[in-house]
Design a protein around this motif. Structure first.
Motif, PDB file in Angstrom:
ATOM      1  N   ALA A  86      16.499 -13.317  22.150  1.00  0.00           N
ATOM      2  CA  ALA A  86      16.188 -12.063  21.453  1.00  0.00           C
ATOM      3  C   ALA A  86      14.717 -12.011  21.060  1.00  0.00           C
ATOM      4  CB  ALA A  86      17.077 -11.914  20.220  1.00  0.00           C
ATOM      5  N   PHE A  87      14.204 -13.119  20.541  1.00  0.00           N
ATOM      6  CA  PHE A  87      12.788 -13.147  20.141  1.00  0.00           C
ATOM      7  C   PHE A  87      11.888 -12.950  21.350  1.00  0.00           C
ATOM      8  CE2 PHE A  87       8.704 -14.647  18.923  1.00  0.00           C
ATOM      9  CZ  PHE A  87       8.612 -14.479  17.553  1.00  0.00           C
ATOM     10  N   GLU A  88      12.151 -13.677  22.438  1.00  0.00           N
ATOM     11  CA  GLU A  88      11.317 -13.583  23.641  1.00  0.00           C
ATOM     12  C   GLU A  88      11.319 -12.163  24.209  1.00  0.00           C
ATOM     13  OE1 GLU A  88       9.307 -15.586  25.033  1.00  0.00           O
ATOM     14  OE2 GLU A  88       9.749 -17.531  24.129  1.00  0.00           O
ATOM     15  N   LYS A  89      12.472 -11.534  24.212  1.00  0.00           N
ATOM     16  CA  LYS A  89      12.554 -10.164  24.737  1.00  0.00           C
ATOM     17  C   LYS A  89      11.705  -9.214  23.908  1.00  0.00           C
ATOM     18  CE  LYS A  89      15.696  -6.336  25.695  1.00  0.00           C
ATOM     19  NZ  LYS A  89      14.846  -5.393  24.944  1.00  0.00           N
ATOM     20  N   ASN A  90      11.838  -9.298  22.598  1.00  0.00           N
ATOM     21  CA  ASN A  90      11.090  -8.384  21.733  1.00  0.00           C
ATOM     22  C   ASN A  90       9.593  -8.695  21.745  1.00  0.00           C
ATOM     23  OD1 ASN A  90      12.926  -6.480  19.921  1.00  0.00           O
ATOM     24  ND2 ASN A  90      14.048  -8.389  20.245  1.00  0.00           N
ATOM     25  N   LEU A  91       9.244  -9.964  21.901  1.00  0.00           N
ATOM     26  CA  LEU A  91       7.818 -10.303  21.988  1.00  0.00           C
ATOM     27  C   LEU A  91       7.217  -9.753  23.280  1.00  0.00           C
ATOM     28  CD1 LEU A  91       5.344 -11.694  20.875  1.00  0.00           C
ATOM     29  CD2 LEU A  91       6.148 -13.844  21.896  1.00  0.00           C
ATOM     30  N   GLN A  92       7.955  -9.862  24.384  1.00  0.00           N
ATOM     31  CA  GLN A  92       7.455  -9.314  25.646  1.00  0.00           C
ATOM     32  C   GLN A  92       7.365  -7.784  25.572  1.00  0.00           C
ATOM     33  OE1 GLN A  92       6.256 -11.081  28.292  1.00  0.00           O
ATOM     34  NE2 GLN A  92       5.567  -9.033  28.891  1.00  0.00           N
ATOM     35  N   ASP A  93       8.353  -7.170  24.935  1.00  0.00           N
ATOM     36  CA  ASP A  93       8.305  -5.710  24.760  1.00  0.00           C
ATOM     37  C   ASP A  93       7.084  -5.312  23.939  1.00  0.00           C
ATOM     38  OD1 ASP A  93      10.604  -5.344  26.215  1.00  0.00           O
ATOM     39  OD2 ASP A  93      11.930  -5.283  24.466  1.00  0.00           O
ATOM     40  N   ALA A 106      -3.219  -9.987  17.878  1.00  0.00           N
ATOM     41  CA  ALA A 106      -2.165 -10.372  16.937  1.00  0.00           C
ATOM     42  C   ALA A 106      -0.924 -10.852  17.689  1.00  0.00           C
ATOM     43  CB  ALA A 106      -1.814  -9.198  16.031  1.00  0.00           C
ATOM     44  N   ALA A 107      -0.605 -10.197  18.805  1.00  0.00           N
ATOM     45  CA  ALA A 107       0.554 -10.604  19.598  1.00  0.00           C
ATOM     46  C   ALA A 107       0.316 -11.971  20.235  1.00  0.00           C
ATOM     47  CB  ALA A 107       0.847  -9.563  20.668  1.00  0.00           C
ATOM     48  N   ARG A 108      -0.909 -12.241  20.690  1.00  0.00           N
ATOM     49  CA  ARG A 108      -1.207 -13.561  21.264  1.00  0.00           C
ATOM     50  C   ARG A 108      -1.110 -14.660  20.197  1.00  0.00           C
ATOM     51  NH1 ARG A 108      -4.942 -10.486  24.449  1.00  0.00           N
ATOM     52  NH2 ARG A 108      -6.546 -10.707  22.841  1.00  0.00           N
ATOM     53  N   MET A 109      -1.595 -14.393  19.008  1.00  0.00           N
ATOM     54  CA  MET A 109      -1.484 -15.369  17.923  1.00  0.00           C
ATOM     55  C   MET A 109      -0.018 -15.604  17.560  1.00  0.00           C
ATOM     56  SD  MET A 109      -4.686 -14.167  15.513  1.00  0.00           S
ATOM     57  CE  MET A 109      -4.422 -15.492  14.336  1.00  0.00           C
ATOM     58  N   LEU A 110       0.771 -14.529  17.609  1.00  0.00           N
ATOM     59  CA  LEU A 110       2.202 -14.663  17.343  1.00  0.00           C
ATOM     60  C   LEU A 110       2.849 -15.557  18.400  1.00  0.00           C
ATOM     61  CD1 LEU A 110       4.814 -13.925  15.869  1.00  0.00           C
ATOM     62  CD2 LEU A 110       4.895 -11.811  17.219  1.00  0.00           C
ATOM     63  N   TRP A 114       4.712 -18.996  17.609  1.00  0.00           N
ATOM     64  CA  TRP A 114       6.111 -19.052  18.036  1.00  0.00           C
ATOM     65  C   TRP A 114       6.362 -20.310  18.882  1.00  0.00           C
ATOM     66  CZ3 TRP A 114      11.006 -18.097  17.789  1.00  0.00           C
ATOM     67  CH2 TRP A 114      11.820 -18.086  18.934  1.00  0.00           C
ATOM     68  N   ASN A 115       5.449 -20.626  19.781  1.00  0.00           N
ATOM     69  CA  ASN A 115       5.613 -21.824  20.612  1.00  0.00           C
ATOM     70  C   ASN A 115       5.628 -23.091  19.748  1.00  0.00           C
ATOM     71  OD1 ASN A 115       5.719 -20.338  22.979  1.00  0.00           O
ATOM     72  ND2 ASN A 115       3.518 -20.495  23.369  1.00  0.00           N
ATOM     73  N   ALA A 116       4.746 -23.132  18.746  1.00  0.00           N
ATOM     74  CA  ALA A 116       4.732 -24.291  17.846  1.00  0.00           C
ATOM     75  C   ALA A 116       6.041 -24.379  17.058  1.00  0.00           C
ATOM     76  CB  ALA A 116       3.540 -24.203  16.901  1.00  0.00           C
ATOM     77  N   TYR A 117       6.539 -23.235  16.661  1.00  0.00           N
ATOM     78  CA  TYR A 117       7.809 -23.206  15.919  1.00  0.00           C
ATOM     79  C   TYR A 117       8.952 -23.726  16.783  1.00  0.00           C
ATOM     80  CZ  TYR A 117      11.962 -21.252  13.669  1.00  0.00           C
ATOM     81  OH  TYR A 117      13.202 -21.089  13.095  1.00  0.00           O
ATOM     82  N   ALA A 146       8.127 -21.112  10.308  1.00  0.00           N
ATOM     83  CA  ALA A 146       8.938 -19.891  10.336  1.00  0.00           C
ATOM     84  C   ALA A 146       8.274 -18.796   9.510  1.00  0.00           C
ATOM     85  CB  ALA A 146      10.342 -20.176   9.811  1.00  0.00           C
ATOM     86  N   ARG A 147       7.749 -19.188   8.354  1.00  0.00           N
ATOM     87  CA  ARG A 147       7.058 -18.226   7.500  1.00  0.00           C
ATOM     88  C   ARG A 147       5.821 -17.666   8.212  1.00  0.00           C
ATOM     89  NH1 ARG A 147       6.054 -21.439   3.843  1.00  0.00           N
ATOM     90  NH2 ARG A 147       8.109 -21.313   2.859  1.00  0.00           N
ATOM     91  N   ALA A 148       5.096 -18.531   8.921  1.00  0.00           N
ATOM     92  CA  ALA A 148       3.895 -18.078   9.637  1.00  0.00           C
ATOM     93  C   ALA A 148       4.251 -17.101  10.753  1.00  0.00           C
ATOM     94  CB  ALA A 148       3.150 -19.286  10.212  1.00  0.00           C
ATOM     95  N   VAL A 149       5.323 -17.391  11.469  1.00  0.00           N
ATOM     96  CA  VAL A 149       5.751 -16.501  12.555  1.00  0.00           C
ATOM     97  C   VAL A 149       6.164 -15.137  11.996  1.00  0.00           C
ATOM     98  CG1 VAL A 149       7.498 -16.112  14.337  1.00  0.00           C
ATOM     99  CG2 VAL A 149       6.431 -18.365  14.107  1.00  0.00           C
ATOM    100  N   LYS A 150       6.932 -15.134  10.926  1.00  0.00           N
ATOM    101  CA  LYS A 150       7.397 -13.870  10.339  1.00  0.00           C
ATOM    102  C   LYS A 150       6.231 -13.070   9.754  1.00  0.00           C
ATOM    103  CE  LYS A 150      11.248 -14.252   7.925  1.00  0.00           C
ATOM    104  NZ  LYS A 150      12.252 -14.814   6.999  1.00  0.00           N
ATOM    105  N   GLU A 151       5.284 -13.775   9.155  1.00  0.00           N
ATOM    106  CA  GLU A 151       4.121 -13.064   8.603  1.00  0.00           C
ATOM    107  C   GLU A 151       3.282 -12.444   9.714  1.00  0.00           C
ATOM    108  OE1 GLU A 151       2.079 -15.910   6.222  1.00  0.00           O
ATOM    109  OE2 GLU A 151       3.450 -15.705   4.499  1.00  0.00           O
ATOM    110  N   ARG A 152       3.155 -13.143  10.852  1.00  0.00           N
ATOM    111  CA  ARG A 152       2.390 -12.585  11.966  1.00  0.00           C
ATOM    112  C   ARG A 152       3.112 -11.363  12.549  1.00  0.00           C
ATOM    113  NH1 ARG A 152      -2.615 -13.126  12.457  1.00  0.00           N
ATOM    114  NH2 ARG A 152      -2.323 -15.355  12.044  1.00  0.00           N
ATOM    115  N   ALA A 153       4.427 -11.449  12.623  1.00  0.00           N
ATOM    116  CA  ALA A 153       5.192 -10.286  13.089  1.00  0.00           C
ATOM    117  C   ALA A 153       5.034  -9.116  12.121  1.00  0.00           C
ATOM    118  CB  ALA A 153       6.671 -10.650  13.245  1.00  0.00           C
ATOM    119  N   GLN A 154       4.985  -9.430  10.827  1.00  0.00           N
ATOM    120  CA  GLN A 154       4.792  -8.385   9.829  1.00  0.00           C
ATOM    121  C   GLN A 154       3.416  -7.754   9.940  1.00  0.00           C
ATOM    122  OE1 GLN A 154       7.064  -7.077   7.904  1.00  0.00           O
ATOM    123  NE2 GLN A 154       5.590  -5.635   7.032  1.00  0.00           N
TER     124      GLN A 154
END
Length: 252
Positions: A86-93, A106-110, A114-117, A146-154
């Protein structure tokens, strides 16, 4: 030379044609601005939706990690597989829907975060990892990542939300432009229709006025009057009949 019936048909047909042209142009304007409004809102809304879905996927992965800590590795693996997909699909979208300055970065940093997570999460859900190590990674590493990934998505969601607010003024401007264009089209169409009707009416009524004037002259006794025949249409035939009648009256 057109007859009276074709002239009348031309008059009404011309007005109808003008109305159709104005209607078609109006629909084109509405469709054009409608597509603009859809683009303003839909593109930004999709990115906000993708960001929220990615945050939800991270929450599900956190739950999968908690299951692994409690020894339920089978359920943890099922949850991880679905959440990662689900995450990979939405990130690609999101990569396919980049529309704002800085959004691609911002998407590249996410993606990097995400890969580190995922690396840390794999240690937590791996049965071969010692329990003590799993707990340490889960609490000291995974939670922060996880917090870093969610903050980047935000951040991506916030960028698009702010742009939607900014474009609200542009939407109002677009609506004003559409309304102005419609008014101009209506005025132009009405003006052309009035001019067209005036020209056709003149071509129809002027010969009839001339015949009426000639009839008044004969009524006053001017039997030498000859009406000019200006065409072979019904009005021209009436003028010829009028001249023939005047000739008979002169003979009488």
């Amino acid at each position: 030379m057109l007859g009276l019936r074709p002239k009348i048909a031309l008059a009404f047909g011309g007005v109808l044609a003008i109305l159709l042209v104005v209607s078609v142009l109006s629909l084109w304007v509405l469709n054009r601005y409608s597509r603009t409004l859809d683009r303003f809102l839909y593109e930004n809304y999709r990115s906000v939706d993708y960001a929220q879905n990615m945050k939800d996927a991270v929450d599900e992965l956190d739950h999968a990690g908690d299951l692994a800590l409690r020894g339920d590795f089978a359920e943890s693996a099922r949850s991880r597989t679905a959440s990662v997909a689900a995450f990979e699909k939405n990130l690609q979208d999101e990569f396919n829907n980049v529309t704002l300055p800085g959004e691609a970065e911002a998407a590249r940093m996410l993606r990097t975060e995400w890969n580190a997570y995922l690396v840390a999460h794999a240690k937590v859900v791996d049965p071969a990892t010692p329990q003590v190590e799993r707990e340490r990674v889960y609490r000291s590493v995974l939670q922060d990542q996880a917090r870093a990934v969610k903050e980047r998505a935000q951040v991506i969601a916030r960028m698009n939300l702010e742009n939607m607010v900014k474009e609200d003024g542009e939407i109002k401007t677009t609506a004003t432009n559409a309304r102005t264009t419609m008014i101009v089209l209506m005025i132009a169409g009405s003006t052309i229709a009035v001019v067209f009707i005036a020209i056709v009416s003149r071509s129809l009524l002027q010969p009839l006025r001339s015949l009426t004037k000639s009839a008044r002259e004969i009524e006053r006794g001017n039997l030498d009057l000859v009406v000019k025949v200006r065409g072979r249409d019904e009005v021209g035939q009436l003028a010829e009949a009028f001249n023939a009648m005047a000739a008979k009256l002169r003979e009488f």
